[in-house]
Scaffold this motif. Structure first.
Motif, short mmCIF file in Angstrom:
data_model
loop_
_atom_site.label_atom_id
_atom_site.label_comp_id
_atom_site.label_asym_id
_atom_site.label_seq_id
_atom_site.Cartn_x
_atom_site.Cartn_y
_atom_site.Cartn_z
N GLY A 8 -4.99 9.52 5.47
CA GLY A 8 -3.80 8.74 5.15
C GLY A 8 -3.98 7.31 5.54
N ARG A 9 -3.31 6.43 4.82
CA ARG A 9 -3.59 5.00 5.01
C ARG A 9 -3.11 4.48 6.36
N LEU A 12 -6.23 5.33 9.26
CA LEU A 12 -7.65 5.17 8.92
C LEU A 12 -8.48 4.86 10.16
N HIS A 42 -8.27 3.87 1.79
CA HIS A 42 -7.11 4.48 1.15
C HIS A 42 -6.76 3.62 -0.05
N ARG A 44 -4.45 3.27 -3.48
CA ARG A 44 -3.32 3.72 -4.30
C ARG A 44 -3.28 2.88 -5.57
N ASP A 62 -3.45 8.47 -5.52
CA ASP A 62 -3.33 8.12 -4.11
C ASP A 62 -4.35 8.94 -3.33
N ARG A 63 -5.42 8.29 -2.85
CA ARG A 63 -6.48 9.08 -2.21
C ARG A 63 -7.15 8.30 -1.08
N THR A 64 -7.70 9.05 -0.15
CA THR A 64 -8.51 8.49 0.92
C THR A 64 -9.95 8.99 0.74
#
Length: 487
Positions: A8-9, A12, A42, A44, A62-64
């Protein structure tokens, strides 16, 4: 081991420290110290697409992604990545990296780690853009469509937020975020009959009476979608006139900013990448008057309007770098490996930070390029200086044909016009070109327009995504048309 999620942003920093902790724990049995650099991004990306002058899709990705590079025994290195951020997945990531490194040959050119460095300060994210939703993007689409004055339109409005944290076992730890916004669309008019009154190009699948309007910015509020829609419609209507005959060959040309964008991107990914200079595929001659004196090309990720991060993918702080000054190549974009390799050949070469997601594969590429405007005036002024030539609005489907001379082949689109005695006579349809970008910009061949535009371009294939590239229009003495025209 727990499968607790640590991505999650907002955490990090915890992700990269967790990975480094796993490296120290799992690498304890190695013959020597394990060097490691880890980066967690992260990203988006939110996109509103429209076609037939109506919105047909809203989507958000939306990805890490976690990237890890390790080196054992002073140079047995391996790189791995994952989009899973549970503690178990991160432990597996480290295990995979160490296993691959043990099987790798020793790399005599391993450059080591970045280590602690002073932090660079970039523009940072725009809060309104980071939080923009479908309604804000739909408002941009509506403005574009309305300004096209009834012509059919298609395209997209996009917002992005990129947050990145990078750390290494030598003490580096940096974190930053950036935002970007893009509107990119076309307007389409019906093609006119041919000059002899025949049905003309209506049945020609290769022809589209399209005009384009596009722009990129750090902030959604800086995009004027109505102006872009009006521009697209103006070019589309101009293309709907009867087609003009044209013979293949070399012609003077005015490239609008969207076409210049492709030229600059091509040069950055081939000629001005440090890897090309190391491997001998770049034709750049540092310190020589290779290009027209009117040309100055910068990489400026610290500009307040930039959409780039203030460090590259290895954590090296970004800086403003002159790649070309007054037509003389001054530098190429480097990562740590290419900088070390070039340092012995070019001792005075400035080190630069190329914001590139996959430098192992693609080489370092400048991510905030600016081609400085000149004194050539507007596009109309540049056209007025052509006795006989072409006005090209856009290029696409371009491919590198010869690296050393930076020869590219591709197609024109979204407006290509014949010019006589300084006036646009009419459209000529889609043309194929095969042209050395370096030779097109040779001394005495270039007039640089006075109005620069910020345009979107995916310069690389990684998490950095769409870059903001600032370019003016150019008038070039020669451009080689090789197909698509009457013989």
């Amino acid at each position: 081991m727990s499968a607790q999620r640590t991505g999650g942003r907002h955490d990090l920093d915890a992700v990269v420290e967790r990975v480094l902790g796993e490296v120290r724990e799992q690498g304890g049995a190695a013959a020597g110290p394990v060097e490691a650099t880890v980066r967690a991004d992260h990203h988006r990306l939110a996109l509103t697409r429209f076609a037939g002058s109506g919105i047909h899709q809203n989507t958000e990705d939306d990805r890490t992604t976690v990237h890890l590079r390790v080196a054992l025994d002073g140079g047995r290195s391996a790189s791995v990545s994952t989009t899973r951020t549970t503690t178990t997945a991160l432990a597996d990531l480290v295990s995979a990296a160490l296993a691959a490194a043990r099987l790798s040959p020793r790399d005599a050119t391993w450059p080591g780690l970045t280590g602690p460095v002073p932090a660079a300060t970039g523009a940072g994210p725009d809060d309104a853009t980071a939080g923009a939703g479908p309604a804000e993007r739909a408002a941009l689409v509506a403005a574009f469509v309305e300004a096209a004055g009834g012509l059919e339109t298609a395209g997209y409005a996009q917002t992005t937020l990129l947050t990145s944290a990078v750390a290494d076992t030598a003490g580096l730890h940096a974190r930053a975020a950036s935002t970007g916004a893009v509107v990119d669309g076309i307007a389409r008019a019906l093609p006119a009959p041919a000059l002899d009154g025949a049905p003309g190009r209506a049945g020609d699948a290769s022809f589209r009476a399209d005009g384009v309007g596009r722009a990129a910015a750090r902030s959604l509020a800086d995009l004027d979608a109505a102006a872009l829609g009006a521009r697209a419609a103006r070019r589309a209507r101009a293309q709907a006139a009867p087609a003009q005959p044209l013979r293949r060959g070399e012609l003077p040309v005015v490239l609008e900013a969207s076409a210049v964008l492709d030229v600059v991107a091509g040069l950055l990914s081939s000629s001005f990448s440090g890897r090309g200079l190391v491997e001998g595929t770049s034709g750049v001659r540092l310190g020589e008057q290779q290009l027209d004196p009117a040309l100055t090309l910068l990489d400026d990720p610290l500009d307040p309007a930039s959409t780039a991060l203030p460090f590259d993918t290895e954590g090296t702080p970004a800086r403003r770098t002159e790649l070309v000054r007054d037509g003389v190549p001054q530098a190429v974009t480097t990562d740590r490996r290419t900088a070390a390799a070039l340092g012995t050949r070019h001792p005075g070469l400035p080190a630069t930070a190329g914001a590139h997601d996959a430098s192992d594969t693609w080489g370092p590429v400048a991510h905030a390029p600016v081609l400085s405007p000149g004194g050539g005036g507007s596009v109309d002024d540049l056209v007025a200086g052509l006795e006989h030539g072409l006005l090209v609005c856009d290029l696409w489907y371009t491919r590198l044909a010869e690296a050393k001379r930076s020869v590219w082949t591709g197609l024109t689109r979204n407006g290509t016009f014949l010019v006589r005695d300084g006036e646009v006579v009419g459209p000529v349809g889609v043309l194929r070109f095969t042209q050395s970008y370096l030779e097109a910009l040779a001394p005495g061949a270039v007039t640089v327009g006075s109005e620069a535009e910020a345009l979107p371009r995916a310069l690389t294939f990684g998490a950095a995504g769409t870059a903001r590239v600032v370019v003016p229009a150019l008038r070039l003495a020669s451009w080689k048309v090789t197909g698509g025209a009457a013989t």
